[in-house]
Scaffold this motif. Structure first.
Motif, PDB file in Angstrom:
ATOM      1  N   VAL A  27     -43.062  10.139  46.220  1.00  0.00           N
ATOM      2  CA  VAL A  27     -42.573  10.024  47.594  1.00  0.00           C
ATOM      3  C   VAL A  27     -43.067   8.726  48.243  1.00  0.00           C
ATOM      4  O   VAL A  27     -42.321   8.056  48.957  1.00  0.00           O
ATOM      5  CB  VAL A  27     -43.027  11.264  48.403  1.00  0.00           C
ATOM      6  N   LEU A  30     -40.978   5.999  47.090  1.00  0.00           N
ATOM      7  CA  LEU A  30     -39.687   6.039  47.805  1.00  0.00           C
ATOM      8  C   LEU A  30     -39.806   5.433  49.191  1.00  0.00           C
ATOM      9  O   LEU A  30     -38.970   4.630  49.609  1.00  0.00           O
ATOM     10  CB  LEU A  30     -39.222   7.495  47.959  1.00  0.00           C
ATOM     11  N   MET A  31     -40.860   5.839  49.913  1.00  0.00           N
ATOM     12  CA  MET A  31     -41.010   5.379  51.297  1.00  0.00           C
ATOM     13  C   MET A  31     -41.180   3.864  51.349  1.00  0.00           C
ATOM     14  O   MET A  31     -40.587   3.196  52.191  1.00  0.00           O
ATOM     15  CB  MET A  31     -42.205   6.075  51.966  1.00  0.00           C
ATOM     16  N   ASP A  34     -37.923   2.190  50.515  1.00  0.00           N
ATOM     17  CA  ASP A  34     -36.915   2.347  51.566  1.00  0.00           C
ATOM     18  C   ASP A  34     -37.281   1.561  52.813  1.00  0.00           C
ATOM     19  O   ASP A  34     -36.483   0.775  53.325  1.00  0.00           O
ATOM     20  CB  ASP A  34     -36.766   3.839  51.899  1.00  0.00           C
ATOM     21  N   ARG A  44     -29.206   6.598  49.251  1.00  0.00           N
ATOM     22  CA  ARG A  44     -29.006   7.332  50.487  1.00  0.00           C
ATOM     23  C   ARG A  44     -27.524   7.659  50.679  1.00  0.00           C
ATOM     24  O   ARG A  44     -27.167   8.781  51.029  1.00  0.00           O
ATOM     25  CB  ARG A  44     -29.506   6.475  51.656  1.00  0.00           C
ATOM     26  N   VAL A  51     -25.254  16.081  51.635  1.00  0.00           N
ATOM     27  CA  VAL A  51     -25.901  16.572  52.854  1.00  0.00           C
ATOM     28  C   VAL A  51     -24.914  16.667  54.017  1.00  0.00           C
ATOM     29  O   VAL A  51     -25.141  17.381  54.983  1.00  0.00           O
ATOM     30  CB  VAL A  51     -27.098  15.654  53.210  1.00  0.00           C
TER      31      VAL A  51
ATOM     32  N   LEU B  66     -39.831  18.935  47.548  1.00  0.00           N
ATOM     33  CA  LEU B  66     -39.477  17.511  47.460  1.00  0.00           C
ATOM     34  C   LEU B  66     -37.974  17.329  47.665  1.00  0.00           C
ATOM     35  O   LEU B  66     -37.524  16.505  48.463  1.00  0.00           O
ATOM     36  CB  LEU B  66     -39.910  16.988  46.091  1.00  0.00           C
ATOM     37  N   ALA B  71     -33.423  15.913  51.354  1.00  0.00           N
ATOM     38  CA  ALA B  71     -32.126  16.222  51.978  1.00  0.00           C
ATOM     39  C   ALA B  71     -32.210  16.056  53.491  1.00  0.00           C
ATOM     40  O   ALA B  71     -31.316  15.474  54.114  1.00  0.00           O
ATOM     41  CB  ALA B  71     -31.698  17.647  51.614  1.00  0.00           C
ATOM     42  N   LEU B  80     -36.749   7.573  53.763  1.00  0.00           N
ATOM     43  CA  LEU B  80     -36.642   8.523  52.660  1.00  0.00           C
ATOM     44  C   LEU B  80     -38.029   8.942  52.204  1.00  0.00           C
ATOM     45  O   LEU B  80     -38.823   8.103  51.783  1.00  0.00           O
ATOM     46  CB  LEU B  80     -35.891   7.886  51.495  1.00  0.00           C
ATOM     47  N   GLY B  81     -38.329  10.234  52.301  1.00  0.00           N
ATOM     48  CA  GLY B  81     -39.590  10.744  51.781  1.00  0.00           C
ATOM     49  C   GLY B  81     -40.550  11.256  52.835  1.00  0.00           C
ATOM     50  O   GLY B  81     -41.509  11.937  52.492  1.00  0.00           O
ATOM     51  N   GLN B  82     -40.313  10.972  54.125  1.00  0.00           N
ATOM     52  CA  GLN B  82     -41.312  11.381  55.124  1.00  0.00           C
ATOM     53  C   GLN B  82     -41.370  12.903  55.287  1.00  0.00           C
ATOM     54  O   GLN B  82     -42.453  13.474  55.318  1.00  0.00           O
ATOM     55  CB  GLN B  82     -41.078  10.682  56.470  1.00  0.00           C
ATOM     56  N   ALA B  84     -40.169  14.989  53.028  1.00  0.00           N
ATOM     57  CA  ALA B  84     -40.517  15.503  51.706  1.00  0.00           C
ATOM     58  C   ALA B  84     -42.037  15.553  51.541  1.00  0.00           C
ATOM     59  O   ALA B  84     -42.582  16.527  51.015  1.00  0.00           O
ATOM     60  CB  ALA B  84     -39.888  14.619  50.632  1.00  0.00           C
ATOM     61  N   LEU B  85     -42.712  14.523  52.030  1.00  0.00           N
ATOM     62  CA  LEU B  85     -44.174  14.480  51.930  1.00  0.00           C
ATOM     63  C   LEU B  85     -44.802  15.670  52.661  1.00  0.00           C
ATOM     64  O   LEU B  85     -45.676  16.367  52.120  1.00  0.00           O
ATOM     65  CB  LEU B  85     -44.681  13.168  52.531  1.00  0.00           C
ATOM     66  N   ILE B  88     -44.080  18.919  50.698  1.00  0.00           N
ATOM     67  CA  ILE B  88     -44.877  19.063  49.474  1.00  0.00           C
ATOM     68  C   ILE B  88     -46.263  19.618  49.803  1.00  0.00           C
ATOM     69  O   ILE B  88     -46.726  20.596  49.206  1.00  0.00           O
ATOM     70  CB  ILE B  88     -45.022  17.698  48.772  1.00  0.00           C
ATOM     71  N   TRP B  89     -46.919  19.017  50.788  1.00  0.00           N
ATOM     72  CA  TRP B  89     -48.290  19.446  51.074  1.00  0.00           C
ATOM     73  C   TRP B  89     -48.326  20.759  51.829  1.00  0.00           C
ATOM     74  O   TRP B  89     -49.312  21.493  51.779  1.00  0.00           O
ATOM     75  CB  TRP B  89     -49.067  18.322  51.777  1.00  0.00           C
TER      76      TRP B  89
END
Lengths: 278, 172
Positions: A27, A30-31, A34, A44, A51, B66, B71, B80-82, B84-85, B88-89
């Motif tokens: 992740v 990815l961040m 991006d 995306r 989505v 994730l 999505a 992308l990923g904020q 998801a992070l 996950i936790w």
């Protein structure tokens, strides 16, 4: 049988902590890719196909709310607003004639002096579809995209001045980042003294004037407009008004209240700055 | 399936995979409602993932978190990923804490989970600050864990509903 064998063997899978750590590395990659390098726009776009139905579902409450609003339309209020708008239209028509006359004079004088003609702008009218549900950003999505000639970087304005900038474009919609978004930068000028600098978005409703060129001749109440030095924003669009000056000396922090709040408008205007006609 | 809660004498059917899929999709849609109208509300995906990580840990793991977090990020147009992070936790926290959480009723769980939700939102903000360089967040960002804690008993009851048998067992 194989299932039982696997069950009985002491094969261990990764613990949840290890899995979470591995996923976090992914992740983070990815961040960075991006946010820092903008490499993931194709990914995306691809994922957004899956989505999109959920996005439509999420916007259903807003659409219902708008339909209810239309049903409960107050005719008297609309008539009053209409009359007020017509009055404003007449005033603006007079200003437009004066502006046209001034532009003709300006063009004639510039031709006499042998200066290049000033740049002009092409407007694209757009309507706000929704504001971004991301808690970290101040953005709105509008109903005009690359099919209508919208490009990344164009200025977006409303009645009182600059609203923001187009930051992501898709064929039918595009995303406008508002001025107050942290990290938004606009080259500006204080017309009273001619001081130029760069405005930084600070979140909420504040902008800070930094990187002022030369001596800081700014006072509270000064108007701040776009300088047009970036070649993107047309010059002279109102941005805000100086409300507070912190610190003294070479680099004081100048706080500016934005002239326009992008969140409150349904209709916006995208301005494309065209090169001067030869 | 045994339910190691000391107070529940309720019979529960095993969790339904179809119901999990439906609730998670609805949660994503709820997260994609434009928030202009009411500021910042609860994070529906995090709330729903909490439930499934608690009740069906074998199905709801790091991989699912994730995927669904991504999505939401795509739908929101966010980095992308904020999300998801955070997801996950969250799943990690719930699964690690699961043996303890299951001893409590919905309000007791909410009192525990509010700290976990606040922690993952703090993590999300901190990582964004380091990676993206922006720390500004919506006005109601820190109210989200409180919203979620208030909603948890209702949400928990709603998501558990299809598993209810209606009977009860007497303690052995």
């Amino acid at each position: 049988m194989p299932k039982t064998a696997a069950h009985l063997s002491f094969r261990r899978s990764l613990s949840i902590t290890h899995r979470a750590l591995i996923a976090t590395l992914f992740v983070l990659a990815l961040m960075v890719a991006d946010a820092r390098f903008h490499w993931l726009e194709p990914l995306r776009d691809g994922l957004s196909v899956f989505v999109r139905p959920l996005v439509a579902l999420g916007q259903l409450p807003v659409r219902v709310w708008e339909a209810v609003e239309r049903l409960t339309l107050d005719v008297v209020a609309v008539q009053q607003e209409n009359a007020e708008l017509r009055r404003q239209l007449h005033q603006l028509a007079v200003q437009a004639w004066e502006g046209a006359a001034a532009r003709r004079d300006n063009a004639a004088l510039r031709a006499l002096l042998g200066l290049t003609p000033p740049p002009h702008t092409r407007p694209i009218a757009a309507e706000v579809l929704y504001d971004s549900p991301d808690p970290f950003s101040r953005r709105v999505v509008i109903d005009r995209g690359s099919n209508h000639g919208v490009r990344v970087g164009l200025a977006v304005v409303a009645t009182n001045g600059l609203v923001g900038q187009v930051t992501r474009v898709q064929p039918l919609v595009s995303e406008v980042t508002l001025l107050t978004h942290e990290g938004m930068r606009v080259p500006v000028q204080v017309p009273r003294t001619g001081v130029r600098g760069i405005l930084w978005g600070q979140g909420e409703e504040w902008l800070a004037l930094r990187d002022v060129l030369g001596e800081v001749r700014v006072a509270e109440g000064d108007e701040v407009v776009t300088s047009g030095l970036d070649g993107l924003y047309p010059p002279g669009i109102p941005v805000g008004r100086v409300v507070r000056i912190e610190g003294v000396g070479v680099a004081p922090l100048v706080w500016v209240a934005p002239a326009e709040r992008g969140e409150q408008w349904r209709q916006l205007l995208i301005l494309e700055r065209l090169p001067a006609p030869q | 399936m045994d339910q190691p809660t000391h107070r529940s004498r309720e019979l529960l059917n095993p969790p339904l995979r179809g119901w999990m899929v439906v609730t998670l999709l609805v949660a994503i849609a709820l997260d994609l409602i434009p928030r202009h109208w009411f500021g910042w509300g609860p994070e529906a995906l995090l709330l729903t993932l909490t439930f499934w990580a608690l009740r069906a840990p074998a199905w709801c793991g790091v991989g699912l978190a994730l995927l669904l977090g991504l999505a939401v990020d795509v739908g929101r147009g966010a980095v992308l990923g904020q999300t998801a992070l955070a997801a996950i936790w969250l799943v990690w926290g719930v699964q690690t804490w699961r043996p303890r959480l299951l001893w409590f009723g919905p309000w007791g769980q909410a009192a525990h989970l509010v700290w976990l939700w606040a922690a993952v939102l703090l993590l999300q903000m901190a990582v964004r600050w380091v990676v993206v360089g922006e720390i500004d967040h919506g006005r109601g960002y820190w109210l989200a864990p409180l919203w979620m804690a208030l909603l948890w008993p209702l949400w928990h009851g709603l998501l558990l509903w299809p598993q209810r048998v209606g009977g009860s067992v007497s303690p052995p």
